[in-house]
Design an enzyme around this catalytic site. Structure first.
Site, PDB file in Angstrom:
ATOM      1  CD  GLU A  81      -1.304  -0.088   3.677  1.00  0.00           C
ATOM      2  OE1 GLU A  81      -2.053   0.900   3.779  1.00  0.00           O
ATOM      3  OE2 GLU A  81      -1.323  -1.045   4.475  1.00  0.00           O
ATOM      4  CB  CYS A 113      -2.360  -4.164   6.689  1.00  0.00           C
ATOM      5  SG  CYS A 113      -1.944  -2.493   7.160  1.00  0.00           S
ATOM      6  CG  HIS A 235      -2.366  -6.162  10.792  1.00  0.00           C
ATOM      7  ND1 HIS A 235      -1.210  -5.899  10.082  1.00  0.00           N
ATOM      8  CD2 HIS A 235      -2.929  -4.951  11.049  1.00  0.00           C
ATOM      9  CE1 HIS A 235      -1.098  -4.594   9.912  1.00  0.00           C
ATOM     10  NE2 HIS A 235      -2.123  -3.997  10.496  1.00  0.00           N
TER      11      HIS A 235
HETATM   12  N1  CAA Z   1       2.329   4.501  30.606  1.00  0.00           N
HETATM   13  C1  CAA Z   1       1.680   3.388  30.184  1.00  0.00           C
HETATM   14  N2  CAA Z   1       0.678   3.407  29.259  1.00  0.00           N
HETATM   15  C2  CAA Z   1       0.349   4.591  28.726  1.00  0.00           C
HETATM   16  C3  CAA Z   1       0.993   5.789  29.134  1.00  0.00           C
HETATM   17  C4  CAA Z   1       2.025   5.708  30.113  1.00  0.00           C
HETATM   18  N3  CAA Z   1       2.682   6.788  30.535  1.00  0.00           N
HETATM   19  N4  CAA Z   1       0.443   6.797  28.433  1.00  0.00           N
HETATM   20  C5  CAA Z   1      -0.519   6.286  27.627  1.00  0.00           C
HETATM   21  N5  CAA Z   1      -0.557   4.943  27.809  1.00  0.00           N
HETATM   22  C6  CAA Z   1      -1.416   3.967  27.114  1.00  0.00           C
HETATM   23  C7  CAA Z   1      -2.847   4.435  26.948  1.00  0.00           C
HETATM   24  O1  CAA Z   1      -3.632   4.163  28.080  1.00  0.00           O
HETATM   25  C8  CAA Z   1      -3.269   3.620  25.723  1.00  0.00           C
HETATM   26  O2  CAA Z   1      -3.542   2.309  26.111  1.00  0.00           O
HETATM   27  P1  CAA Z   1      -5.010   1.681  25.867  1.00  0.00           P
HETATM   28  O3  CAA Z   1      -5.267   1.795  24.392  1.00  0.00           O
HETATM   29  O4  CAA Z   1      -4.864   0.268  26.308  1.00  0.00           O
HETATM   30  O5  CAA Z   1      -5.954   2.506  26.667  1.00  0.00           O
HETATM   31  C9  CAA Z   1      -1.978   3.537  24.898  1.00  0.00           C
HETATM   32  O6  CAA Z   1      -0.913   3.855  25.791  1.00  0.00           O
HETATM   33  C10 CAA Z   1      -1.926   4.554  23.769  1.00  0.00           C
HETATM   34  O7  CAA Z   1      -2.165   5.827  24.311  1.00  0.00           O
HETATM   35  P2  CAA Z   1      -3.210   6.805  23.600  1.00  0.00           P
HETATM   36  O8  CAA Z   1      -4.481   6.077  23.330  1.00  0.00           O
HETATM   37  O9  CAA Z   1      -3.287   8.066  24.370  1.00  0.00           O
HETATM   38  O10 CAA Z   1      -2.380   7.036  22.242  1.00  0.00           O
HETATM   39  P3  CAA Z   1      -2.667   7.976  21.048  1.00  0.00           P
HETATM   40  O11 CAA Z   1      -4.041   8.536  21.082  1.00  0.00           O
HETATM   41  O12 CAA Z   1      -1.544   8.922  21.000  1.00  0.00           O
HETATM   42  O13 CAA Z   1      -2.567   7.006  19.769  1.00  0.00           O
HETATM   43  C11 CAA Z   1      -2.995   5.193  18.344  1.00  0.00           C
HETATM   44  C12 CAA Z   1      -2.594   5.607  19.756  1.00  0.00           C
HETATM   45  C13 CAA Z   1      -4.473   5.537  18.117  1.00  0.00           C
HETATM   46  C14 CAA Z   1      -2.809   3.690  18.193  1.00  0.00           C
HETATM   47  C15 CAA Z   1      -2.100   5.950  17.312  1.00  0.00           C
HETATM   48  O14 CAA Z   1      -0.768   5.605  17.489  1.00  0.00           O
HETATM   49  C16 CAA Z   1      -2.496   5.729  15.862  1.00  0.00           C
HETATM   50  O15 CAA Z   1      -3.412   6.371  15.345  1.00  0.00           O
HETATM   51  N6  CAA Z   1      -1.774   4.786  15.134  1.00  0.00           N
HETATM   52  C17 CAA Z   1      -2.057   4.499  13.745  1.00  0.00           C
HETATM   53  C18 CAA Z   1      -3.326   3.700  13.567  1.00  0.00           C
HETATM   54  C19 CAA Z   1      -3.192   2.250  13.949  1.00  0.00           C
HETATM   55  O16 CAA Z   1      -2.113   1.707  14.077  1.00  0.00           O
HETATM   56  N7  CAA Z   1      -4.356   1.588  14.133  1.00  0.00           N
HETATM   57  C20 CAA Z   1      -4.381   0.183  14.439  1.00  0.00           C
HETATM   58  C21 CAA Z   1      -5.630  -0.494  13.903  1.00  0.00           C
HETATM   59  S1  CAA Z   1      -5.739  -0.213  12.115  1.00  0.00           S
HETATM   60  C22 CAA Z   1      -4.618  -1.292  11.441  1.00  0.00           C
HETATM   61  O17 CAA Z   1      -4.205  -2.230  12.067  1.00  0.00           O
HETATM   62  C23 CAA Z   1      -4.115  -1.039  10.048  1.00  0.00           C
HETATM   63  C24 CAA Z   1      -2.750  -0.451  10.145  1.00  0.00           C
HETATM   64  O18 CAA Z   1      -1.745  -1.188  10.111  1.00  0.00           O
HETATM   65  C25 CAA Z   1      -2.619   0.993  10.237  1.00  0.00           C
END
Ligand code: CAA
Length: 397
Positions: A81, A113, A235
């Protein structure tokens, strides 16, 4: 009776540079545990300017081809992709670079993916129909998000090359999958952008919905239960996603998801991705290599469940049986050397790589200095044509 078909070789390649998540956290003013614990990532591979999906793919395929008569390859199915051209297939560049025979079919496949799994299933079915086929399935991607966005922490890059044949030395792919499709906007990249757009939290929810539906389809149509599986691979956009997915699966099967059980059945599949990051279409198979190469248990004749997810979205749950003597056909030493031998970039160097392509779209010309130590590299773009170099030969393709 169907001819058994599956994976005979599985080779992984990633860029020879990485960003440590401690350095990333420091530069972005975040607590490092958010990445180590919250996302389950400790490093991410960073692509140098002189590599792209073609060089990742060719570097992944090279060890497989070194061990066989390349004239036996009958098709190259290339999933990505991170396409480099709207028309010319990335597989055609790879075909030229690797010197594959002209009696060979080449195609590029895309569904986020999920593309790698679509290519694998297509190859397996081609082999079932004609056991003489020797098919190179390649999945290669570069996960690239906006700087400073939540997705930035889940970048990475990598490729897998799989030889699919009727002599599946590693895994027999069993017939009959569970699958699920829904038209959603969880993650996408319009043609005019070089970074993905994502509705992050929503994407993780859709992933789990696809998992539930694909599992129900599989378990109902083949009367399989959780106990029929020895190991699971998912994945892997980030390793914590797979842990969440497996916990959900266990709940669906009426089981308590405790840490020991999770670790035993899918822990070893996470080791490589934790230090590579997301490689989109390749990531499930980087996880599979990690499982086969780092799990101390002998998995011979055991069943593995594999869940492939592609945003947009498609999910497929399929199954594979591990072949006897599979360990003799792995590239374990090579992979571990590659992963350990990568150079740690400073955050400034990471940013320089990120911006290296500049305004090539307008000029169509770019000379690329040598960065990678991979055998195949992108040497230049001249008059909008990409020129690749085999560093062990003199040819440019
Ligand atoms: N200590 C321990 N844990 C902590 C922490 C700390 N100090 N601070 C935050 N965390 C935890 C949070 O609680 C959260 O855990 P949970 O989800 O279990 O609640 C985790 O760390 C992530 O924190 P946030 O939710 O605040 O993170 P974020 O909003 O900055 O973003 C994300 C996380 C949404 C995954 C982002 O990285 C993102 O958008 N990534 C791209 C999209 C993606 O990978 N999606 C996956 C499904 S889609 C797919 O699989 C296709 C693909 O390949 C893209």
């Amino acid at each position: 009776m169907l001819t058994p078909a599956g994976i005979a070789r599985l080779s992984v390649y990633t860029a020879p540079f990485y960003l440590d998540m401690n350095d990333f956290a420091h530069a972005r003013g975040e607590d490092a545990d958010k990445f180590h614990v919250g996302l389950g990532q400790s490093r991410m591979s960073v692509l140098p300017p002189d590599e792209d999906i073609v060089t990742l793919a060719a570097n992944a395929a090279a060890p497989i081809l070194a061990d066989m008569d390349i004239n036996r390859i009958t098709a190259v199915l290339f999933a990505t992709e991170s396409g480099i051209d709207q028309s010319k297939s990335a597989g055609a560049f790879v075909h030229g670079l690797l010197g594959l025979p002209s009696r060979c079919r080449v195609i590029e496949l895309k569904h986020a993916c999920y593309g790698g799994t679509a290519a694998l299933q297509m190859a397996v079915n081609m082999v079932r129909v004609n056991p003489q086929e020797q098919i190179l399935v390649i999945a290669a991607d570069v996960a690239r998000y906006e700087l400073g966005s939540p997705g930035e922490a889940t970048q990475g890059c990598g490729a897998v090359a799989m030889l699919v044949s009727s002599q599946p030395d590693l895994l027999i792919i069993e017939p009959g999958s569970g699958y699920y499709t829904e038209d959603v906007m969880d993650f996408w990249r319009p043609n005019y952008r070089d970074t993905a757009l994502v509705d992050g939290k929503y994407s993780t929810m859709v992933y789990l919905t696809a998992l539930k539906n694909a599992w129900e389809h599989l378990s109902q149509s083949r009367q399989l239960t959780y106990q029929d599986f020895a190991r699971f691979c998912y994945h892997l956009p980030f390793t914590k996603m797979a842990i969440k997915a497996h916990s959900r699966l266990m709940k669906l099967c009426g089981l308590e998801a405790d840490e020991t059980q999770l670790d035993a059945v899918m822990g070893h599949s996470l080791a490589y991705n934790r230090i590579v990051g997301n490689s989109y279409s390749a990531s499930l198979y980087v996880g599979l290599a990690s499982l086969l190469e780092t799990d101390p248990a002998d998995l011979t004749n055991q069943r593995i469940g594999l869940f492939s997810y592609g945003s947009g979205c498609v999910g497929e749950f399929f199954t594979a049986l591990v072949s006897p003597d599979y360990r003799q056909h792995l590239y374990t030493g090579r992979h571990q050397q590659l992963l350990e031998g990568r150079k740690r970039l400073s955050f400034t160097e990471y940013l320089a790589f990120y911006h290296a392509f500049g305004d090539v779209e307008r000029s169509g010309n770019l000379e690329l200095p040598l960065h990678t130590n991979g055998r195949y590299r992108l040497g230049a773009i001249r008059a909008h044509k990409r020129l690749y170099v085999d560093q062990q030969g003199t040819s440019a393709s």
